[in-house]
Design a protein around this motif. Structure first.
Motif, PDB file in Angstrom:
ATOM      1  N   ALA A 187      -3.290  -1.367  -5.219  1.00 33.00           N
ATOM      2  CA  ALA A 187      -2.224  -1.386  -6.435  1.00 33.00           C
ATOM      3  C   ALA A 187      -3.041  -0.769  -7.718  1.00 33.00           C
ATOM      4  N   MET A 188      -4.286  -0.697  -7.736  1.00 29.35           N
ATOM      5  CA  MET A 188      -4.882   0.039  -8.856  1.00 29.35           C
ATOM      6  C   MET A 188      -4.510   1.560  -8.493  1.00 29.35           C
ATOM      7  N   CYS A 189      -4.943   2.097  -7.325  1.00 31.49           N
ATOM      8  CA  CYS A 189      -4.988   3.469  -7.051  1.00 31.49           C
ATOM      9  C   CYS A 189      -3.419   3.750  -7.427  1.00 31.49           C
ATOM     10  N   MET A 190      -2.403   2.936  -7.035  1.00 33.52           N
ATOM     11  CA  MET A 190      -1.069   3.345  -7.276  1.00 33.52           C
ATOM     12  C   MET A 190      -0.889   3.579  -8.677  1.00 33.52           C
ATOM     13  N   SER A 191      -1.276   2.695  -9.722  1.00 32.74           N
ATOM     14  CA  SER A 191      -0.889   3.230 -11.018  1.00 32.74           C
ATOM     15  C   SER A 191      -1.741   4.308 -11.568  1.00 32.74           C
ATOM     16  N   MET A 192      -2.956   4.585 -11.008  1.00 30.94           N
ATOM     17  CA  MET A 192      -3.576   5.983 -11.215  1.00 30.94           C
ATOM     18  C   MET A 192      -2.577   6.906 -10.546  1.00 30.94           C
ATOM     19  N   LEU A 193      -2.281   6.982  -9.538  1.00 29.31           N
ATOM     20  CA  LEU A 193      -1.270   7.879  -9.027  1.00 29.31           C
ATOM     21  C   LEU A 193      -0.137   8.396  -9.969  1.00 29.31           C
ATOM     22  N   LYS A 194       0.657   7.118 -10.353  1.00 28.03           N
ATOM     23  CA  LYS A 194       1.695   7.377 -11.212  1.00 28.03           C
ATOM     24  C   LYS A 194       1.568   8.092 -12.317  1.00 28.03           C
ATOM     25  N   TYR A 195       0.340   7.395 -13.073  1.00 27.25           N
ATOM     26  CA  TYR A 195       0.182   8.218 -14.234  1.00 27.25           C
ATOM     27  C   TYR A 195      -0.532   9.390 -14.306  1.00 27.25           C
ATOM     28  N   ALA A 196      -1.070   9.732 -13.250  1.00 26.93           N
ATOM     29  CA  ALA A 196      -1.482  11.020 -13.246  1.00 26.93           C
ATOM     30  C   ALA A 196      -0.396  12.117 -12.993  1.00 26.93           C
ATOM     31  N   MET A 197       0.591  11.505 -12.137  1.00 24.16           N
ATOM     32  CA  MET A 197       1.774  12.763 -11.843  1.00 24.16           C
ATOM     33  C   MET A 197       2.724  12.527 -13.285  1.00 24.16           C
ATOM     34  N   GLU A 198       2.845  11.497 -13.872  1.00 25.02           N
ATOM     35  CA  GLU A 198       3.649  11.386 -15.076  1.00 25.02           C
ATOM     36  C   GLU A 198       3.005  12.370 -16.105  1.00 25.02           C
ATOM     37  N   SER A 199       1.591  12.530 -16.204  1.00 26.98           N
ATOM     38  CA  SER A 199       1.064  13.179 -17.426  1.00 26.98           C
ATOM     39  C   SER A 199       1.213  14.649 -17.210  1.00 26.98           C
ATOM     40  N   LEU A 200       1.195  15.199 -15.800  1.00 26.72           N
ATOM     41  CA  LEU A 200       1.472  16.369 -15.445  1.00 26.72           C
ATOM     42  C   LEU A 200       2.801  16.738 -15.778  1.00 26.72           C
ATOM     43  N   GLY A 201       3.874  16.005 -15.497  1.00 25.96           N
ATOM     44  CA  GLY A 201       4.861  16.174 -15.880  1.00 25.96           C
ATOM     45  C   GLY A 201       5.735  17.509 -15.315  1.00 25.96           C
ATOM     46  N   GLY A 241       0.826  -1.325  -0.094  1.00 28.01           N
ATOM     47  CA  GLY A 241       0.001   0.069   0.103  1.00 28.01           C
ATOM     48  C   GLY A 241       0.951   1.235  -0.090  1.00 28.01           C
ATOM     49  N   ASP A 242       2.288   1.127   0.079  1.00 26.13           N
ATOM     50  CA  ASP A 242       2.936   2.224  -0.053  1.00 26.13           C
ATOM     51  C   ASP A 242       3.429   2.538  -1.388  1.00 26.13           C
ATOM     52  N   TYR A 243       3.496   3.680  -1.817  1.00 27.93           N
ATOM     53  CA  TYR A 243       3.942   3.833  -3.144  1.00 27.93           C
ATOM     54  C   TYR A 243       4.968   5.063  -3.045  1.00 27.93           C
ATOM     55  N   TYR A 244       6.154   5.094  -3.801  1.00 28.22           N
ATOM     56  CA  TYR A 244       7.398   5.979  -3.953  1.00 28.22           C
ATOM     57  C   TYR A 244       7.755   6.114  -5.309  1.00 28.22           C
ATOM     58  N   ASN A 245       8.286   7.160  -5.684  1.00 26.76           N
ATOM     59  CA  ASN A 245       8.897   7.498  -6.593  1.00 26.76           C
ATOM     60  C   ASN A 245      10.034   8.477  -6.906  1.00 26.76           C
ATOM     61  N   ILE A 246      10.898   8.233  -7.719  1.00 26.73           N
ATOM     62  CA  ILE A 246      12.116   9.010  -7.889  1.00 26.73           C
ATOM     63  C   ILE A 246      12.356   9.325  -9.279  1.00 26.73           C
ATOM     64  N   VAL A 247      12.186  10.604  -9.447  1.00 23.82           N
ATOM     65  CA  VAL A 247      12.175  10.864 -10.975  1.00 23.82           C
ATOM     66  C   VAL A 247      13.253  12.159 -11.091  1.00 23.82           C
ATOM     67  N   THR A 248      14.264  11.952 -12.108  1.00 25.64           N
ATOM     68  CA  THR A 248      15.140  12.940 -12.285  1.00 25.64           C
ATOM     69  C   THR A 248      14.910  13.644 -13.432  1.00 25.64           C
ATOM     70  N   HIS A 249      15.235  14.999 -13.446  1.00 18.81           N
ATOM     71  CA  HIS A 249      14.923  15.995 -14.428  1.00 18.81           C
ATOM     72  C   HIS A 249      16.249  16.670 -15.007  1.00 18.81           C
TER      73      HIS A 249
END
Ligand code: ATP
Ligand code: MG
Lengths: 332, 135
Positions: A161-175, A133-141
Motif C-alpha cells: 500500500a505504501m509503495c502504491m501511494s509512492m507510484l501514484k504520486y510519482a506518476m502524477e507529479s510527472l503528469g 498488491g495490484d495497482y491500476y489507474n485510469i487518467v483522462t487528458h
C-alpha cells in the motif's frame, strides 16, 4: 471470586453427586461459559473446586494436598488465558488499523471510469486480502488521451500500500511533462529503485490510448502483457512487450510498443492473479483463458470483465489466492 | 509485619530457583495472601529467577514485605549483571519468548502483578521490580 459463585457451584456438585444426571453436566458446561465471561482463570476454578469439596464431606488429606500441584500447573494455563485475552484486544485494534489502510488504499484508485462515445472500459480489481498488491489507474487528458496503468507490487499488505501511494504520486507529479510511456517507466524505475526495499519490485504496463486515432502506445516493465482481440480475424493475439521490472536496476531502459484498434477490437490488460490460478490440480492455461474470453465477446467491456471474474472464481472453487485485476478496453 | 524481613537469595543454580520460590510462598502466606496468590507469587519468582539463571548466569532475588499507605504487599527484585535486554518493549509483547514457550514469561509476570518495573542496559545487566498488593 464472589461467595455467590461458590454457593452455586457447591449446589451443582451436590445435585450431580445425588443423581449423576446429564442435566447437571449441561449446567456445568453453561457455567463454564459464564465463568469465562466473568474472566475467572483456570487456577481460580481449581481453587473453587477444592473449596467446594470441603462442603461435601471429609476430604482426605492427600486429595487436599494434590490441589497444590494442580493449581501450580493451572497457573501457566491461566497465563496463557490472560495472554489470549490481551492479544484479542490487540488484534481488534490491528484489524481496525488495517481497515483504515484498506480504505486509504481504495482512495488511491479512480472511483469511476471515464465514458467515451466509441471506447468502452471495463474493470474488475479484487484484493485477495484486505490490502491489495495490484495497482491500476485510469487518467483522462484534455487532448483525448487515456492513460492506463496496471501494476503488481511484490509483497502484500502495508508495504504494498505504501509503495502504491509512492507510484501514484510519482506518476502524477510527472503528469504531462514526459514524452512517451517508455520515458515514464524509465523515470518510475529510478524512483522505485531508490525508494523501496531491495527485496521488492514492481511490474507494470503503462500506456496511453488515443481516443481519436485509436492507437495504444505502451511500455512494459516485467509485466505480463495482455491480449488483443482482432474482430476482423476473430482471433486473440498476445500483446508484445518486454522490459525489466521496476526497482531492480537503476538504469533500466524501456521500449515503446503500439497497437491500433479497429471497430470491435478489444484490449485486455491483467495482472498475474488472473492467470496464475489453480483449477483443481492444474494451473489455468493461457489458451484456456483465451477461450473463456472468447465466450464473453458479445457483451460490453464491463460485463465481459465481470463475467470473466465470476467464471474464474467458480472454476477455482471461490478461492482467490492472489490479487486480481483485469482492465478491458473495447472500441465500439 | 514486624517479624518479616527482606530476604535475598543468590541465584546460580536450579536449586536456588526452588529456594527462592519457597521463600516467596512462605512470606506471602505469612502476609495473608490467598492460596492462588501464593502460587502466582511463586510462579513470578520462578520466571524471574529462571531468566537470571538462563540469560545472566547469576544474580539475586530479593523478596521484601512492604507497606504503603496502609496497604500490605510483597515486592520482588530480580537483579543481575548479565548481558541486558536490547528491546524491552519487544520482550514484553505476548508471544515473543525466545524459547518459543507459552505461559508466563515476562508478559505473564506483568499481568499477574500489580506493579512492574524493568531497567536494563546492554552489557550492564537487568533489574526487574514487581509488587503485588494484598487485596
Ligand atoms: N535477566 C535477563 N537478562 C538478559 N536477557 C533477558 C533477561 N530476562 C529476559 N531476557 C530476555 O528476554 C526474553 C524474554 O524473556 P521471557 O522470560 O519473557 O521469555 P523466555 O525466557 O524466552 O521464555 P519462557 O520464560 O517462557 O521460557 C528472553 O528470551 C531473553 O532474551
Ligand atoms: Mg523466561
Amino acid at each position: 471470586m464472589t461467595r455467590g459463585i461458590e454457593k452455586k457451584y457447591v449446589q451443582l456438585l451436590r445435585d450431580y453427586l445425588a443423581g449423576q444426571g446429564e442435566d447437571q453436566l449441561y449446567d456445568a458446561q453453561q457455567l463454564g461459559k459464564w465463568l469465562l465471561l466473568q474472566d475467572i482463570s483456570p487456577e481460580e476454578m481449581i481453587d473453587l473446586h477444592g473449596r467446594a469439596l470441603e462442603y461435601l464431606g471429609d476430604v482426605p488429606e492427600f486429595v487436599r494436598a494434590s490441589f497444590s500441584i494442580l493449581t501450580e500447573v493451572m497457573i501457566e494455563y491461566g497465563n496463557e488465558h490472560r495472554s489470549v485475552t490481551s492479544m484479542r484486544s490487540k488484534h481488534k485494534q490491528f484489524q481496525s488499523e488495517m481497515a483504515v489502510a484498506s480504505a486509504m488504499q481504495k482512495s488511491l484508485v479512480p472511483q469511476e471510469l471515464p465514458v467515451y462515445p466509441d471506447v468502452e472500459i471495463g474493470l474488475v480489481s479484487v484484493a485477495a486480502k484486505q490490502i491489495s498488491g495490484d495497482y491500476y489507474n485510469i487518467v483522462t487528458h484534455d487532448d483525448g488521451r487515456l492513460c492506463l496503468t496496471i501494476s503488481d507490487i511484490t509483497g502484500k499488505g502495508i508495504s504494498a500500500a505504501m509503495c502504491m501511494s509512492m507510484l501514484k504520486y510519482a506518476m502524477e507529479s510527472l503528469g504531462d511533462m514526459l514524452h512517451g510511456p517508455d520515458e515514464m517507466l524509465r523515470h518510475l524505475n529510478r524512483v522505485v529503485e531508490r525508494n523501496i526495499d531491495p527485496s521488492m519490485f514492481v511490474t507494470m504496463l503503462f500506456g496511453c490510448y488515443d481516443t481519436q486515432k485509436h492507437r495504444f502506445r505502451y511500455a512494459v516493465a516485467g509485466h505480463e502483457p495482455g491480449f488483443v482481440y482482432r474482430a476482423k480475424e476473430g482471433r486473440f493475439y498476445d500483446m508484445e512487450g518486454k522490459g525489466m521490472a521496476l526497482g531492480i536496476c537503476s538504469d533500466s531502459h524501456y521500449q515503446e510498443y503500439e497497437v491500433h484498434l479497429d471497430v470491435g477490437d478489444v484490449l485486455i490488460l491483467l495482472t498475474d492473479g488472473v492467470t496464475e490460478r489453480k483449477i483443481g490440480r492444474y494451473y489455468l492455461h493461457r489458451d484456456e483463458l483465451v477461450s473463456y474470453l472468447e465466450a464473453e465477446l458479445g457483451t460490453s467491456a464491463q460485463v465481459m470483465a465481470d463475467n470473466l471474474y465470476s467464471k474464474l472464481l467458480l472454476l477455482s472453487q471461490f478461492e482467490l489466492p492472489d490479487d486480481y485485476t483485469m482492465m478491458i478496453l473495447r472500441r465500439t | 509485619m514486624a517479624e518479616l524481613y527482606p530476604e535475598t537469595i543468590k541465584i546460580d543454580s536450579v536449586a536456588d530457583i526452588v529456594a527462592a520460590r519457597q521463600v516467596g510462598r512462605n512470606m506471602s502466606r505469612q502476609l495473608g495472601f490467598g492460596t492462588i496468590m501464593q502460587s502466582r507469587m511463586a510462579t513470578t519468582i520462578s520466571e524471574l529467577a529462571r531468566n537470571i539463571f538462563l540469560y545472566a548466569g547469576e544474580g539475586t532475588i530479593t523478596i521484601t514485605p512492604i507497606e504503603r499507605e496502609g496497604a500490605i504487599g510483597l515486592q520482588i527484585t530480580a537483579l543481575d549483571a548479565g548481558p541486558g535486554i536490547a528491546d524491552i518493549r519487544k520482550v514484553l509483547e505476548d508471544g515473543y519468548s525466545t524459547s518459543g514457550a507459552l505461559g508466563a514469561g515476562l508478559p505473564g509476570v506483568r499481568r499477574m502483578m500489580d506493579e512492574f518495573d524493568i531497567q536494563s542496559a546492554l552489557g550492564e545487566g537487568t533489574k526487574v521490580i514487581v509488587v503485588k498488593w494484598r487485596s
